[in-house]
Motif scaffolding. Structure first.
Motif, PDB file in Angstrom:
ATOM      1  N   SER A  82      -1.038  36.394   1.498  1.00  6.90           N
ATOM      2  CA  SER A  82       0.420  36.243   1.562  1.00  6.90           C
ATOM      3  C   SER A  82       1.190  37.271   0.740  1.00  6.90           C
ATOM      4  CB  SER A  82       0.803  34.819   1.142  1.00  6.90           C
ATOM      5  OG  SER A  82       0.159  34.475  -0.053  1.00  6.90           O
ATOM      6  N   GLY A  83       0.501  38.220   0.117  1.00  6.24           N
ATOM      7  CA  GLY A  83       1.181  39.365  -0.474  1.00  6.24           C
ATOM      8  C   GLY A  83       2.188  39.043  -1.550  1.00  6.24           C
ATOM      9  N   LYS A  84       3.209  39.888  -1.602  1.00  7.40           N
ATOM     10  CA  LYS A  84       4.223  39.754  -2.646  1.00  7.40           C
ATOM     11  C   LYS A  84       5.630  39.827  -2.064  1.00  7.40           C
ATOM     12  CE  LYS A  84       1.705  41.186  -6.671  1.00  7.40           C
ATOM     13  NZ  LYS A  84       1.693  41.924  -7.903  1.00  7.40           N
ATOM     14  N   GLY A  87      -0.613  34.955   6.334  1.00  8.94           N
ATOM     15  CA  GLY A  87      -0.065  36.283   6.073  1.00  8.94           C
ATOM     16  C   GLY A  87      -0.481  37.273   7.137  1.00  8.94           C
ATOM     17  N   ALA A  88       0.469  38.120   7.536  1.00  3.95           N
ATOM     18  CA  ALA A  88       0.179  39.139   8.557  1.00  3.95           C
ATOM     19  C   ALA A  88       0.626  40.519   8.096  1.00  3.95           C
ATOM     20  CB  ALA A  88       0.835  38.758   9.882  1.00  3.95           C
ATOM     21  N   ASP A 125      -2.440  42.021  -1.918  1.00  3.91           N
ATOM     22  CA  ASP A 125      -1.580  42.026  -3.107  1.00  3.91           C
ATOM     23  C   ASP A 125      -1.454  40.673  -3.789  1.00  3.91           C
ATOM     24  OD1 ASP A 125      -1.120  44.654  -2.472  1.00  3.91           O
ATOM     25  OD2 ASP A 125       1.058  44.522  -2.583  1.00  3.91           O
ATOM     26  N   ASN A 170      -0.771  58.068   2.528  1.00  6.06           N
ATOM     27  CA  ASN A 170      -2.071  57.802   1.916  1.00  6.06           C
ATOM     28  C   ASN A 170      -2.864  56.732   2.664  1.00  6.06           C
ATOM     29  OD1 ASN A 170      -0.440  55.681   1.234  1.00  6.06           O
ATOM     30  ND2 ASN A 170      -0.535  55.976  -0.968  1.00  6.06           N
ATOM     31  N   PRO A 198      -1.060  44.044   5.947  1.00  4.08           N
ATOM     32  CA  PRO A 198      -2.322  44.783   6.161  1.00  4.08           C
ATOM     33  C   PRO A 198      -3.559  43.937   5.880  1.00  4.08           C
ATOM     34  CG  PRO A 198      -0.777  46.089   4.870  1.00  4.08           C
ATOM     35  CD  PRO A 198      -0.129  44.763   5.067  1.00  4.08           C
ATOM     36  N   ALA A 199      -3.518  43.091   4.845  1.00  3.12           N
ATOM     37  CA  ALA A 199      -4.703  42.278   4.512  1.00  3.12           C
ATOM     38  C   ALA A 199      -4.958  41.236   5.600  1.00  3.12           C
ATOM     39  CB  ALA A 199      -4.509  41.597   3.159  1.00  3.12           C
ATOM     40  N   GLN A 207       5.130  43.959   3.414  1.00  6.75           N
ATOM     41  CA  GLN A 207       5.799  45.038   2.658  1.00  6.75           C
ATOM     42  C   GLN A 207       5.696  46.402   3.334  1.00  6.75           C
ATOM     43  OE1 GLN A 207       4.496  45.157  -1.603  1.00  6.75           O
ATOM     44  NE2 GLN A 207       3.397  43.344  -0.955  1.00  6.75           N
ATOM     45  N   GLN A 223      -2.128  48.566  -2.735  1.00  9.97           N
ATOM     46  CA  GLN A 223      -1.966  49.625  -1.737  1.00  9.97           C
ATOM     47  C   GLN A 223      -2.377  49.096  -0.368  1.00  9.97           C
ATOM     48  OE1 GLN A 223      -1.251  53.483  -2.390  1.00  9.97           O
ATOM     49  NE2 GLN A 223       0.016  52.012  -3.446  1.00  9.97           N
ATOM     50  N   ILE A 224      -1.866  49.746   0.677  1.00  7.18           N
ATOM     51  CA  ILE A 224      -2.156  49.287   2.042  1.00  7.18           C
ATOM     52  C   ILE A 224      -3.651  49.368   2.321  1.00  7.18           C
ATOM     53  CG2 ILE A 224      -1.737  49.747   4.488  1.00  7.18           C
ATOM     54  CD1 ILE A 224       0.975  51.001   3.562  1.00  7.18           C
ATOM     55  N   GLU A 244       5.202  34.530   8.076  1.00  8.56           N
ATOM     56  CA  GLU A 244       6.659  34.541   8.269  1.00  8.56           C
ATOM     57  C   GLU A 244       7.075  35.750   9.103  1.00  8.56           C
ATOM     58  OE1 GLU A 244       7.795  33.923   3.906  1.00  8.56           O
ATOM     59  OE2 GLU A 244       9.356  32.899   5.054  1.00  8.56           O
ATOM     60  N   ASN A 245       6.332  36.847   8.961  1.00 11.26           N
ATOM     61  CA  ASN A 245       6.659  38.050   9.738  1.00 11.26           C
ATOM     62  C   ASN A 245       5.387  38.833   9.972  1.00 11.26           C
ATOM     63  OD1 ASN A 245       5.983  39.696   7.490  1.00 11.26           O
ATOM     64  ND2 ASN A 245       7.990  39.345   6.629  1.00 11.26           N
ATOM     65  N   SER A 277       8.267  50.501   3.695  1.00 11.55           N
ATOM     66  CA  SER A 277       7.915  51.822   3.189  1.00 11.55           C
ATOM     67  C   SER A 277       8.423  52.892   4.145  1.00 11.55           C
ATOM     68  CB  SER A 277       6.391  51.900   3.055  1.00 11.55           C
ATOM     69  OG  SER A 277       6.046  53.123   2.507  1.00 11.55           O
ATOM     70  N   VAL A 288       4.575  28.944   5.081  1.00 12.01           N
ATOM     71  CA  VAL A 288       3.628  27.948   4.567  1.00 12.01           C
ATOM     72  C   VAL A 288       4.168  27.390   3.256  1.00 12.01           C
ATOM     73  CG1 VAL A 288       1.296  27.624   3.652  1.00 12.01           C
ATOM     74  CG2 VAL A 288       1.655  29.020   5.701  1.00 12.01           C
TER      75      VAL A 288
END
Ligand SMILES: Cc1cc2nc3c(=O)[nH]c(=O)nc-3n(C[C@H](O)[C@H](O)[C@H](O)COP(=O)(O)OP(=O)(O)OC[C@H]3O[C@@H](n4cnc5c(N)ncnc54)[C@H](O)[C@@H]3O)c2cc1C
Length: 315
Positions: A107-109, A8-9, A272, A46, A11-12, A37, A280-281, A32-33, A41, A78
């Motif tokens: 890998s977020g949402k 995952g790329a 996430d 914030n 913010p985390a 997310q 949140q970011i 993948e990108n 935005s 993945v």
């Protein structure tokens, strides 16, 4: 075998990458990108240090920062994460394999799908999951927004300014969005809010030309002549590839302890995709930093025979 793979790329993952690089870990980021997310935005107010920045601009800043470090990056989806002797194996959709001593899942949402006929066929041809990205493409056309929560009404309020008619389709008997958004939606002259209504089928030729909907109690069906269908019914964690390795919570998220650790030594998770509350970011970035520092502590403590050489940080 790498010391660390980050999946995952967003913010985390990117923050984890920066921290891992500063600890001089041999790190590979697979995603993948870039941005996740955050690129969806339109306005971010914030993230500390930026009074106002768009998601796309913030991701550009992230990329610029990450480029500064010696990080390897591979693009791909993945599909499997498994344990192997001395570490983990990451497999991608295009049949590549990467091994590492430790892994951070970031890998977020992704948007939840409607699962109605026509949705897959018209994805990107009138069916969209990102109002921030795609709303301007529908200026002048009638559109439907599926979902009466905050994301749905946020999308509807954007679209009401540029389209002749917006149908808001909500399956329950009331909208669930914040009052301020509801007030704007109900006051608009060009909105029709259909409560207790289910989307049934999306139709068209090359692109979308209508959506049929059904009232839940009366069974009445209507065909709405729309060119765009904005699906805004929430997000689901990207955990398919890990579901048979760790026990997920009932939302499909990865349970982590306060040190970003999972139930498996050497496997960390951040952002996430985890059960950490508040998506949140700044929180994802913080969790990514924590996961990388914990992965470093884990790697330096591996038995000398089994461990790859880990460089000590210079600062
Ligand atoms: C419309 C919208 C507006 C928002 N506005 C704000 C805001 O104003 N302020 C704020 O703080 N937060 C906002 N958020 C929330 C914020 O964007 C998220 O909390 C944050 O992006 C989470 O970061 P993450 O790195 O955990 O995951 P994500 O951003 O979801 O990134 C996940 C990464 O993992 C990759 N990935 C996923 N699955 C796979 C796979 N199988 N294989 C390889 N790679 C994979 C993706 O490509 C991506 O790079 C908003 C969210 C949305 C949807």
């Amino acid at each position: 075998m790498h010391e660390l793979i980050i999946i995952g790329a967003g913010p985390a993952g990117l923050t984890a990458g920066v921290y891992a690089a500063r600890k001089q870990l041999d790190t590979l980021i697979i995603s993948e990108n870039v941005g996740g997310q955050t690129t969806w935005s339109s306005e971010i107010e914030n993230y500390l240090g930026f009074m106002y920045i768009t998601g796309v601009e913030l991701v550009e800043r992230f990329e610029e920062h990450v480029r500064h470090f010696n990080l390897r990056q591979e693009f791909g989806r993945v599909t499997r994460l498994s344990r192997i002797e001395h570490g983990f194996r990451v497999e991608t959709e295009d049949l590549r394999e990467f091994d590492a001593r430790a892994v951070i899942v970031a890998s977020g949402k992704s948007p939840r799908m409607l699962n109605v006929p026509g949705e897959r066929q018209f994805r990107g041809k009138g069916v969209t999951y990102c109002s921030t990205c795609d709303a301007p493409l529908y200026a002048g056309s009638e559109v439907a927004v599926i979902g009466g929560g905050n994301s749905g009404l946020d999308a509807a309020v954007q679209l009401l300014k540029i389209t002749p008619k917006v149908y808001i389709i909500e399956r329950t008997d009331s909208l669930r969005a914040d009052e301020v958004l509801q007030t704007k939606a109900w006051a608009a002259p060009n909105v029709e809010i259909l409560l207790q209504t289910l989307p049934m089928e999306i139709s068209g030729d090359v692109t979308v030309s209508s959506i049929s909907v059904q009232h839940k109690s009366t069974g009445e069906r209507r065909v709405l002549p729309v060119r765009g269908v904005f699906v805004e019914i929430g997000l689901v964690p990207n955990t398919d590839f890990i579901a048979d390795l760790v026990k997920l919570n009932k939302l499909g998220e990865i349970p982590v302890n306060c040190a970003a650790g999972t139930e498996i030594p050497g496997l960390f998770a951040a952002g996430d995709v985890t059960d950490v509350p508040e998506k949140q970011i700044i929180i994802a970035a913080g969790e990514g930093a924590k996961a990388a520092l914990q992965a470093y502590s884990y790697l330096v403590r591996l038995p000398a025979m089994a461990a790859p050489p880990v460089m000590r940080p210079t600062s």
